[in-house]
Enzyme design. Structure first.
Site, PDB file in Angstrom:
ATOM      1  N   HIS A 150     -16.711  15.644 -17.311  1.00  0.00           N
ATOM      2  CA  HIS A 150     -15.627  15.615 -18.306  1.00  0.00           C
ATOM      3  C   HIS A 150     -15.592  16.937 -19.089  1.00  0.00           C
ATOM      4  O   HIS A 150     -14.536  17.524 -19.306  1.00  0.00           O
ATOM      5  CB  HIS A 150     -15.842  14.484 -19.327  1.00  0.00           C
TER       6      HIS A 150
ATOM      7  N   LYS B 139     -12.261  -3.540 -19.933  1.00  0.00           N
ATOM      8  CA  LYS B 139     -13.596  -3.046 -19.565  1.00  0.00           C
ATOM      9  C   LYS B 139     -14.579  -3.358 -20.691  1.00  0.00           C
ATOM     10  O   LYS B 139     -14.221  -3.250 -21.865  1.00  0.00           O
ATOM     11  CB  LYS B 139     -13.567  -1.517 -19.378  1.00  0.00           C
TER      12      LYS B 139
ATOM     13  N   ARG C 126     -11.932  14.014  -8.328  1.00  0.00           N
ATOM     14  CA  ARG C 126     -13.200  14.244  -7.632  1.00  0.00           C
ATOM     15  C   ARG C 126     -13.056  14.136  -6.121  1.00  0.00           C
ATOM     16  O   ARG C 126     -13.965  14.467  -5.395  1.00  0.00           O
ATOM     17  CB  ARG C 126     -14.260  13.247  -8.125  1.00  0.00           C
TER      18      ARG C 126
ATOM     19  N   SER D 127     -19.105   8.180 -15.039  1.00  0.00           N
ATOM     20  CA  SER D 127     -19.745   7.570 -16.208  1.00  0.00           C
ATOM     21  C   SER D 127     -20.511   6.315 -15.799  1.00  0.00           C
ATOM     22  O   SER D 127     -21.621   6.067 -16.283  1.00  0.00           O
ATOM     23  CB  SER D 127     -18.699   7.178 -17.249  1.00  0.00           C
TER      24      SER D 127
HETATM   25  P1  ADP Z   1     -10.845   6.425 -16.721  1.00  0.00           P
HETATM   26  O1  ADP Z   1     -11.439   5.077 -16.985  1.00  0.00           O
HETATM   27  O2  ADP Z   1      -9.514   6.639 -17.359  1.00  0.00           O
HETATM   28  O3  ADP Z   1     -10.870   6.889 -15.271  1.00  0.00           O
HETATM   29  P2  ADP Z   1     -13.036   8.243 -17.157  1.00  0.00           P
HETATM   30  O4  ADP Z   1     -13.694   8.541 -18.465  1.00  0.00           O
HETATM   31  O5  ADP Z   1     -13.871   7.620 -16.095  1.00  0.00           O
HETATM   32  O6  ADP Z   1     -11.782   7.383 -17.552  1.00  0.00           O
HETATM   33  O7  ADP Z   1     -12.395   9.566 -16.558  1.00  0.00           O
HETATM   34  C1  ADP Z   1     -11.453  10.330 -17.272  1.00  0.00           C
HETATM   35  C2  ADP Z   1     -10.949  11.453 -16.378  1.00  0.00           C
HETATM   36  O8  ADP Z   1     -12.032  12.307 -16.054  1.00  0.00           O
HETATM   37  C3  ADP Z   1     -10.363  10.988 -15.044  1.00  0.00           C
HETATM   38  O9  ADP Z   1      -9.279  11.835 -14.733  1.00  0.00           O
HETATM   39  C4  ADP Z   1     -11.496  11.189 -14.083  1.00  0.00           C
HETATM   40  O10 ADP Z   1     -11.011  11.420 -12.755  1.00  0.00           O
HETATM   41  C5  ADP Z   1     -12.137  12.440 -14.652  1.00  0.00           C
HETATM   42  N1  ADP Z   1     -13.564  12.534 -14.297  1.00  0.00           N
HETATM   43  C6  ADP Z   1     -14.489  11.561 -14.332  1.00  0.00           C
HETATM   44  N2  ADP Z   1     -15.699  12.020 -13.920  1.00  0.00           N
HETATM   45  C7  ADP Z   1     -15.516  13.330 -13.590  1.00  0.00           C
HETATM   46  C8  ADP Z   1     -16.359  14.371 -13.056  1.00  0.00           C
HETATM   47  N3  ADP Z   1     -17.629  14.130 -12.734  1.00  0.00           N
HETATM   48  N4  ADP Z   1     -15.823  15.593 -12.860  1.00  0.00           N
HETATM   49  C9  ADP Z   1     -14.522  15.821 -13.171  1.00  0.00           C
HETATM   50  N5  ADP Z   1     -13.662  14.886 -13.643  1.00  0.00           N
HETATM   51  C10 ADP Z   1     -14.141  13.668 -13.856  1.00  0.00           C
END
Ligand code: ADP
Length: 160
Positions: free
Chosen positions: A17, A41, A90, A128
């Site tokens: 992130h 969630k 990703r 996450s």
């Molecule tokens: P959501 O539940 O909306 O997917 P996340 O917090 O999991 O929320 O992810 C938010 C954004 O960050 C999404 O666009 C996701 O694809 C991106 N993201 C999550 N993990 C990574 C990572 N390791 N590298 C780059 N982008 C990521």
């Protein structure tokens, strides 16, 4: 002024992130990291905790602001006078879901564009939820999250 919104659960914030935030903040005048309150969630951290983590991690990023939101993303984006949504990709699995979301948001508001940023190769493979799982089973998450998140996860796990 070009204002972009990077929405997500950020439960917790990972280095993936953070990489997207740092790279994107150079492309816009202001980046709003928007923490989603998602009733479907069960999170490890409350929205308030996730916002506090991000504020601490991003305290030196002058054009990045952290906010929380619930409800429709397009409504939030409009309320902060933004017109660009940032999402990280990703791989192909992210793509099909993200593409559908972008089209849905476009159908709700034609003024809002979604910009996809590819994850850096070193962060491609984790999320996450994986970070939480690894931490729960005592694995090493040092390279996956900022130091403050590592501390907060171990605090949370001790409380349980
Ligand atoms: P959501 O539940 O909306 O997917 P996340 O917090 O999991 O929320 O992810 C938010 C954004 O960050 C999404 O666009 C996701 O694809 C991106 N993201 C999550 N993990 C990574 C990572 N390791 N590298 C780059 N982008 C990521």
């Amino acid at each position: 002024m070009r204002v972009a919104v990077y929405p997500g659960s950020f439960d917790p914030t990972t280095n993936g992130h953070l990489d997207i935030i740092k790279r994107t903040s150079k492309l816009c005048d202001k980046l709003i990291v928007a923490v989603l309150e998602n009733p479907s969630k069960v999170p490890m951290f409350s929205v308030e905790e996730r916002v506090a983590h991000l504020n601490e991690i991003l305290k030196d990023c002058s054009n990045v602001e952290v906010k929380s939101f619930s409800g429709l993303l397009v409504d939030f984006v409009k309320s902060v006078n933004a017109n660009v949504v940032i999402r990280g990709l990703r791989g192909v699995t992210d793509f099909s879901y993200e593409f559908q979301m972008a089209l849905t948001n476009k159908s709700l508001d034609r003024e809002i564009e979604t910009l996809f940023i590819s994850a850096d190769t070193q962060y491609l493979f984790f999320s996450s939820s994986q970070v939480k799982e690894i931490a729960i089973f005592g694995g090493d998450i040092d390279n996956m999250v900022p130091e403050i998140i590592k501390k907060e996860i171990s605090k949370k796990l001790k409380e349980e």
